[in-house]
Write a protein that holds these residues in place. Structure first.
Motif, PDB file in Angstrom:
ATOM      1  N   ARG A  72      10.488   5.225  -1.312  1.00  0.00           N
ATOM      2  CA  ARG A  72       9.293   4.435  -1.622  1.00  0.00           C
ATOM      3  C   ARG A  72       8.988   4.464  -3.118  1.00  0.00           C
ATOM      4  NH1 ARG A  72       5.031   5.846   3.279  1.00  0.00           N
ATOM      5  NH2 ARG A  72       6.273   4.896   4.937  1.00  0.00           N
ATOM      6  N   LEU A  73       9.212   5.611  -3.734  1.00  0.00           N
ATOM      7  CA  LEU A  73       9.004   5.707  -5.182  1.00  0.00           C
ATOM      8  C   LEU A  73      10.004   4.821  -5.923  1.00  0.00           C
ATOM      9  CD1 LEU A  73       7.496   6.986  -7.557  1.00  0.00           C
ATOM     10  CD2 LEU A  73       9.133   8.873  -7.468  1.00  0.00           C
ATOM     11  N   HIS A  74      11.251   4.857  -5.485  1.00  0.00           N
ATOM     12  CA  HIS A  74      12.285   4.034  -6.117  1.00  0.00           C
ATOM     13  C   HIS A  74      11.943   2.550  -6.008  1.00  0.00           C
ATOM     14  CE1 HIS A  74      16.221   2.488  -7.256  1.00  0.00           C
ATOM     15  NE2 HIS A  74      16.198   1.764  -6.147  1.00  0.00           N
ATOM     16  N   TYR A  75      11.666   2.103  -4.798  1.00  0.00           N
ATOM     17  CA  TYR A  75      11.374   0.685  -4.599  1.00  0.00           C
ATOM     18  C   TYR A  75      10.014   0.287  -5.181  1.00  0.00           C
ATOM     19  CZ  TYR A  75      15.545   0.408  -1.761  1.00  0.00           C
ATOM     20  OH  TYR A  75      16.840   0.443  -1.344  1.00  0.00           O
ATOM     21  N   GLY A  76       9.084   1.211  -5.189  1.00  0.00           N
ATOM     22  CA  GLY A  76       7.795   0.937  -5.814  1.00  0.00           C
ATOM     23  C   GLY A  76       7.923   0.747  -7.313  1.00  0.00           C
ATOM     24  N   LEU A  77       8.711   1.598  -7.969  1.00  0.00           N
ATOM     25  CA  LEU A  77       8.929   1.450  -9.413  1.00  0.00           C
ATOM     26  C   LEU A  77       9.712   0.182  -9.732  1.00  0.00           C
ATOM     27  CD1 LEU A  77       9.715   5.134 -10.465  1.00  0.00           C
ATOM     28  CD2 LEU A  77       7.644   3.808 -10.908  1.00  0.00           C
ATOM     29  N   ASP A 122       0.826  -1.215   0.000  1.00  0.00           N
ATOM     30  CA  ASP A 122       0.000   0.000   0.000  1.00  0.00           C
ATOM     31  C   ASP A 122       0.860   1.265   0.000  1.00  0.00           C
ATOM     32  OD1 ASP A 122      -2.377  -1.405  -0.050  1.00  0.00           O
ATOM     33  OD2 ASP A 122      -2.583  -1.413   2.137  1.00  0.00           O
ATOM     34  N   GLN A 123       1.928   1.267   0.784  1.00  0.00           N
ATOM     35  CA  GLN A 123       2.790   2.445   0.881  1.00  0.00           C
ATOM     36  C   GLN A 123       3.456   2.755  -0.455  1.00  0.00           C
ATOM     37  OE1 GLN A 123       5.358   1.102   3.984  1.00  0.00           O
ATOM     38  NE2 GLN A 123       4.047   1.941   5.622  1.00  0.00           N
ATOM     39  N   HIS A 124       3.994   1.733  -1.112  1.00  0.00           N
ATOM     40  CA  HIS A 124       4.654   1.943  -2.400  1.00  0.00           C
ATOM     41  C   HIS A 124       3.643   2.330  -3.469  1.00  0.00           C
ATOM     42  CE1 HIS A 124       7.922  -0.702  -0.604  1.00  0.00           C
ATOM     43  NE2 HIS A 124       8.481   0.483  -0.784  1.00  0.00           N
ATOM     44  N   ARG A 125       2.479   1.679  -3.459  1.00  0.00           N
ATOM     45  CA  ARG A 125       1.445   1.976  -4.455  1.00  0.00           C
ATOM     46  C   ARG A 125       0.979   3.427  -4.343  1.00  0.00           C
ATOM     47  NH1 ARG A 125      -2.826  -0.609  -2.760  1.00  0.00           N
ATOM     48  NH2 ARG A 125      -1.797  -2.612  -3.054  1.00  0.00           N
ATOM     49  N   GLN A 126       0.782   3.918  -3.107  1.00  0.00           N
ATOM     50  CA  GLN A 126       0.338   5.298  -2.908  1.00  0.00           C
ATOM     51  C   GLN A 126       1.315   6.287  -3.529  1.00  0.00           C
ATOM     52  OE1 GLN A 126       0.026   5.573   1.365  1.00  0.00           O
ATOM     53  NE2 GLN A 126      -2.227   5.713   1.246  1.00  0.00           N
ATOM     54  N   VAL A 127       2.597   6.089  -3.289  1.00  0.00           N
ATOM     55  CA  VAL A 127       3.605   7.019  -3.807  1.00  0.00           C
ATOM     56  C   VAL A 127       3.685   6.950  -5.331  1.00  0.00           C
ATOM     57  CG1 VAL A 127       6.062   7.608  -3.777  1.00  0.00           C
ATOM     58  CG2 VAL A 127       4.917   6.980  -1.661  1.00  0.00           C
ATOM     59  N   VAL A 128       3.644   5.757  -5.893  1.00  0.00           N
ATOM     60  CA  VAL A 128       3.700   5.615  -7.353  1.00  0.00           C
ATOM     61  C   VAL A 128       2.478   6.257  -8.006  1.00  0.00           C
ATOM     62  CG1 VAL A 128       3.657   3.950  -9.264  1.00  0.00           C
ATOM     63  CG2 VAL A 128       5.179   3.575  -7.317  1.00  0.00           C
ATOM     64  N   VAL A 129       1.318   6.039  -7.446  1.00  0.00           N
ATOM     65  CA  VAL A 129       0.089   6.628  -7.999  1.00  0.00           C
ATOM     66  C   VAL A 129       0.136   8.147  -7.901  1.00  0.00           C
ATOM     67  CG1 VAL A 129      -2.403   6.841  -7.625  1.00  0.00           C
ATOM     68  CG2 VAL A 129      -1.348   4.589  -7.679  1.00  0.00           C
ATOM     69  N   CYS A 130       0.581   8.671  -6.770  1.00  0.00           N
ATOM     70  CA  CYS A 130       0.686  10.131  -6.620  1.00  0.00           C
ATOM     71  C   CYS A 130       1.663  10.728  -7.632  1.00  0.00           C
ATOM     72  CB  CYS A 130       1.128  10.495  -5.202  1.00  0.00           C
ATOM     73  SG  CYS A 130      -0.124  10.253  -3.944  1.00  0.00           S
ATOM     74  N   ILE A 166       4.913  12.215   5.226  1.00  0.00           N
ATOM     75  CA  ILE A 166       6.173  11.480   5.397  1.00  0.00           C
ATOM     76  C   ILE A 166       7.329  12.370   4.948  1.00  0.00           C
ATOM     77  CG2 ILE A 166       5.142   9.188   5.113  1.00  0.00           C
ATOM     78  CD1 ILE A 166       6.005   9.240   2.178  1.00  0.00           C
ATOM     79  N   PRO A 167       8.550  12.114   5.424  1.00  0.00           N
ATOM     80  CA  PRO A 167       9.708  12.897   4.968  1.00  0.00           C
ATOM     81  C   PRO A 167       9.963  12.700   3.464  1.00  0.00           C
ATOM     82  CG  PRO A 167      10.249  11.617   6.926  1.00  0.00           C
ATOM     83  CD  PRO A 167       8.910  11.158   6.465  1.00  0.00           C
ATOM     84  N   GLU A 168      10.593  13.707   2.855  1.00  0.00           N
ATOM     85  CA  GLU A 168      10.872  13.637   1.412  1.00  0.00           C
ATOM     86  C   GLU A 168      11.762  12.451   1.064  1.00  0.00           C
ATOM     87  OE1 GLU A 168      12.152  17.212  -0.537  1.00  0.00           O
ATOM     88  OE2 GLU A 168      10.670  18.424   0.533  1.00  0.00           O
ATOM     89  N   ILE A 203       7.907  15.165  -5.469  1.00  0.00           N
ATOM     90  CA  ILE A 203       8.284  14.531  -4.199  1.00  0.00           C
ATOM     91  C   ILE A 203       7.863  15.396  -2.996  1.00  0.00           C
ATOM     92  CG2 ILE A 203      10.248  13.770  -2.787  1.00  0.00           C
ATOM     93  CD1 ILE A 203       9.544  11.794  -4.967  1.00  0.00           C
ATOM     94  N   PRO A 204       8.119  16.715  -3.010  1.00  0.00           N
ATOM     95  CA  PRO A 204       7.651  17.521  -1.871  1.00  0.00           C
ATOM     96  C   PRO A 204       6.123  17.488  -1.703  1.00  0.00           C
ATOM     97  CG  PRO A 204       9.284  18.735  -3.122  1.00  0.00           C
ATOM     98  CD  PRO A 204       8.956  17.508  -3.907  1.00  0.00           C
ATOM     99  N   GLU A 205       5.390  17.496  -2.790  1.00  0.00           N
ATOM    100  CA  GLU A 205       3.931  17.420  -2.699  1.00  0.00           C
ATOM    101  C   GLU A 205       3.477  16.073  -2.131  1.00  0.00           C
ATOM    102  OE1 GLU A 205       2.704  20.292  -6.486  1.00  0.00           O
ATOM    103  OE2 GLU A 205       3.046  18.145  -6.807  1.00  0.00           O
ATOM    104  N   ILE A 206       4.132  15.005  -2.583  1.00  0.00           N
ATOM    105  CA  ILE A 206       3.791  13.675  -2.081  1.00  0.00           C
ATOM    106  C   ILE A 206       4.079  13.580  -0.586  1.00  0.00           C
ATOM    107  CG2 ILE A 206       4.370  11.216  -2.205  1.00  0.00           C
ATOM    108  CD1 ILE A 206       4.978  11.684  -5.201  1.00  0.00           C
ATOM    109  N   SER A 207       5.240  14.093  -0.169  1.00  0.00           N
ATOM    110  CA  SER A 207       5.599  13.993   1.254  1.00  0.00           C
ATOM    111  C   SER A 207       4.630  14.796   2.115  1.00  0.00           C
ATOM    112  CB  SER A 207       7.039  14.440   1.480  1.00  0.00           C
ATOM    113  OG  SER A 207       7.180  15.826   1.241  1.00  0.00           O
ATOM    114  N   ARG A 208       4.195  15.971   1.659  1.00  0.00           N
ATOM    115  CA  ARG A 208       3.210  16.760   2.412  1.00  0.00           C
ATOM    116  C   ARG A 208       1.859  16.044   2.449  1.00  0.00           C
ATOM    117  NH1 ARG A 208       5.666  21.108  -0.118  1.00  0.00           N
ATOM    118  NH2 ARG A 208       4.103  21.154  -1.763  1.00  0.00           N
ATOM    119  N   ARG A 209       1.446  15.509   1.324  1.00  0.00           N
ATOM    120  CA  ARG A 209       0.135  14.852   1.237  1.00  0.00           C
ATOM    121  C   ARG A 209       0.062  13.612   2.137  1.00  0.00           C
ATOM    122  NH1 ARG A 209      -2.520  11.424  -3.443  1.00  0.00           N
ATOM    123  NH2 ARG A 209      -4.658  11.503  -2.737  1.00  0.00           N
ATOM    124  N   LEU A 210       1.141  12.819   2.126  1.00  0.00           N
ATOM    125  CA  LEU A 210       1.134  11.571   2.893  1.00  0.00           C
ATOM    126  C   LEU A 210       1.691  11.735   4.309  1.00  0.00           C
ATOM    127  CD1 LEU A 210       2.301   9.085   0.100  1.00  0.00           C
ATOM    128  CD2 LEU A 210      -0.035   9.606   0.845  1.00  0.00           C
TER     129      LEU A 210
END
Length: 106
Positions: free
Chosen positions: A87-92, A54-62, A79-81, A70-77
């Motif tokens: 998470r984006l790296h490992y999700g991809l 779920d964590q990786h999917r959320q970041v990839v979808v965002c 979590i730190p940048e 990345i700053p928008e994703i970290s603010r939205r979720l």
């Protein structure tokens, strides 16, 4: 010059235009657009996305579907940048592996 003129006449006589051949309509030239490949691709990507955590999917979808940075994703979720980046790296990476398991090579 006579030889050149003679060959031009022969080429014209042998051409498809003189035989009244008509090219089949290509993509965008009146042929109905076939969206089958796009639909199958989207189904395969959705299935591969479902295999992520779920964590990786959320970041990839965002990042890719919502177009967020990345700053928008970290603010939205919340979590730190750096966490969002990893998470984006490992999700991809997981998405690429899931697609390869399903036979996608491009």
């Amino acid at each position: 010059m006579f030889t050149v003129a003679r060959r031009l006449v022969i080429d014209d006589a042998r051409s498809a235009r003189s035989r009244r051949e008509v090219a089949a309509p290509g993509e965008g030239e009146g042929a109905a657009l076939d969206r089958t490949d796009a639909v199958l691709d989207s189904i395969m990507v959705a299935d591969a996305l479902a295999s992520l955590s779920d964590q990786h999917r959320q970041v990839v979808v965002c990042a890719y579907f919502a177009g967020q940075s990345i700053p928008e994703i970290s603010r939205r979720l919340g979590i730190p940048e750096g966490t969002a980046k990893s998470r984006l790296h490992y999700g991809l990476r997981g998405l690429r592996l899931a697609l390869q398991e399903r036979g996608v090579t491009r």
